[in-house]
Scaffold this motif. Sequence first.
Motif, short mmCIF file in Angstrom:
data_model
loop_
_atom_site.label_atom_id
_atom_site.label_comp_id
_atom_site.label_asym_id
_atom_site.label_seq_id
_atom_site.Cartn_x
_atom_site.Cartn_y
_atom_site.Cartn_z
N ARG A 29 0.60 -1.46 -0.37
CA ARG A 29 0.27 0.59 -0.33
C ARG A 29 0.52 1.60 -0.22
NH1 ARG A 29 -2.86 -3.05 4.01
NH2 ARG A 29 -1.86 -1.30 5.84
N ASN A 30 0.99 1.60 -1.67
CA ASN A 30 2.00 2.96 -1.16
C ASN A 30 1.17 4.33 -1.12
OD1 ASN A 30 4.31 4.62 -1.65
ND2 ASN A 30 3.90 3.87 -3.94
N GLY A 31 1.27 4.77 -0.64
CA GLY A 31 1.13 6.46 -0.29
C GLY A 31 2.27 7.66 -0.77
N PRO A 32 1.56 8.74 -0.53
CA PRO A 32 2.25 10.25 -0.81
C PRO A 32 3.27 10.39 0.75
CG PRO A 32 0.43 10.81 0.27
CD PRO A 32 0.08 9.43 -0.25
N THR A 33 4.63 10.75 0.95
CA THR A 33 5.23 11.16 1.69
C THR A 33 4.67 11.55 2.79
OG1 THR A 33 7.37 11.48 0.21
CG2 THR A 33 7.48 12.43 2.57
N THR A 199 7.79 -4.07 5.64
CA THR A 199 6.52 -3.95 6.70
C THR A 199 5.65 -2.75 7.17
OG1 THR A 199 7.77 -6.06 6.17
CG2 THR A 199 5.96 -5.90 7.96
N ARG A 200 6.78 -2.47 7.98
CA ARG A 200 6.06 -1.03 8.75
C ARG A 200 4.71 -0.63 7.84
NH1 ARG A 200 11.18 2.37 11.67
NH2 ARG A 200 12.27 0.74 11.74
N THR A 202 3.65 -1.81 5.75
CA THR A 202 2.20 -3.02 4.58
C THR A 202 2.35 -3.93 5.18
OG1 THR A 202 2.19 -1.68 2.76
CG2 THR A 202 0.75 -3.64 3.28
N PRO A 203 2.20 -3.92 7.08
CA PRO A 203 2.40 -5.25 7.44
C PRO A 203 1.82 -6.93 6.48
CG PRO A 203 1.11 -3.59 9.11
CD PRO A 203 1.11 -3.52 7.39
N GLU A 204 0.95 -6.80 6.25
CA GLU A 204 1.06 -8.11 5.38
C GLU A 204 1.54 -8.07 3.98
OE1 GLU A 204 -2.37 -4.91 4.43
OE2 GLU A 204 -1.52 -5.80 6.00
N VAL A 205 2.71 -6.96 3.62
CA VAL A 205 3.21 -7.45 2.62
C VAL A 205 4.01 -8.42 2.26
CG1 VAL A 205 5.62 -6.68 2.77
CG2 VAL A 205 5.15 -5.99 0.91
N ARG A 206 4.45 -8.97 1.36
CA ARG A 206 4.87 -10.62 0.83
C ARG A 206 6.14 -10.38 0.37
NH1 ARG A 206 -0.01 -11.11 -1.41
NH2 ARG A 206 0.38 -11.29 -3.32
N ILE A 207 7.69 -10.52 0.63
CA ILE A 207 8.59 -10.63 0.18
C ILE A 207 9.55 -11.27 0.32
CG2 ILE A 207 10.80 -9.17 0.66
CD1 ILE A 207 8.94 -7.00 2.49
N SER A 208 10.37 -11.53 -1.09
CA SER A 208 11.16 -12.42 -1.48
C SER A 208 11.86 -12.31 -1.84
CB SER A 208 10.59 -13.95 -2.35
OG SER A 208 8.69 -14.05 -2.22
N SER A 209 13.08 -12.41 -2.05
CA SER A 209 14.22 -12.22 -2.39
C SER A 209 15.15 -13.51 -2.96
CB SER A 209 15.17 -11.57 -0.72
OG SER A 209 15.82 -12.24 -0.27
#
Length: 216
Positions: A29-33, A199-200, A202-209
């Motif tokens: 979930r993005n948004g303005p600064t 993650t801060r 968007t707590p539910e973000v799914r990250i892979s690397s």
Amino acid sequence: MLDDIWVDDAVTALRPDFAVLAMTARGLRNGPTDDRSRAWLAEAAEAARPARTDRIDAWKDAYRAFGAKPQRTRPSVDALTRRLPLPEINLVVDAYNSVSVKHALPIGGEDLDRYSGPARLVRATGDEESEEALGRPEPGEVIWRDDAGVTCRRWNWRQVARTRLTEDTTNAIFLLERLEPMTLEELKEAGEELADLLTRLTPEVRISSRLLSGGK
């Protein structure tokens, strides 16, 4: 996407110490600064120390190796650290810019849904499709590209508008690019820090690397 990313042998022959930590973040979930990301940028500006100019100098040497002039087209982290205070773009861009400056590490962030095929780092033939504002790459230039054409010219100098992260972006890819003297452990730490900031947001973000090093 991560499994299909690759770095051409011609690039690793140019700089055998090159490694890239590729990260995807899905469900952002993005948004303005806001005050959070503004604080991250301020903290990064405070952490930008002259002692880390050796990392930026390594990128300048890499640019010279394929014929670019780093005084005219600067590595992204060099250009960014010259813009203190850091520019406010949007939450996700602020997050990765703060990590980039703090660690003197070039990081590219792009909208994954605007990619056509996998990302790959290659030496240009000179006939790749590119946006008019960036111009076509020169033969031998190091570029990131996908099936549609150039996504970033001169290794990490400037990204195309097509894959730019906007406030509407929900799925992103980040490319954290390392040269010595930065260690692989320090690269992984920077990736963990970026993952924490995302993650801060968007707590539910799914990250892979995935770490690509030594042509693998």
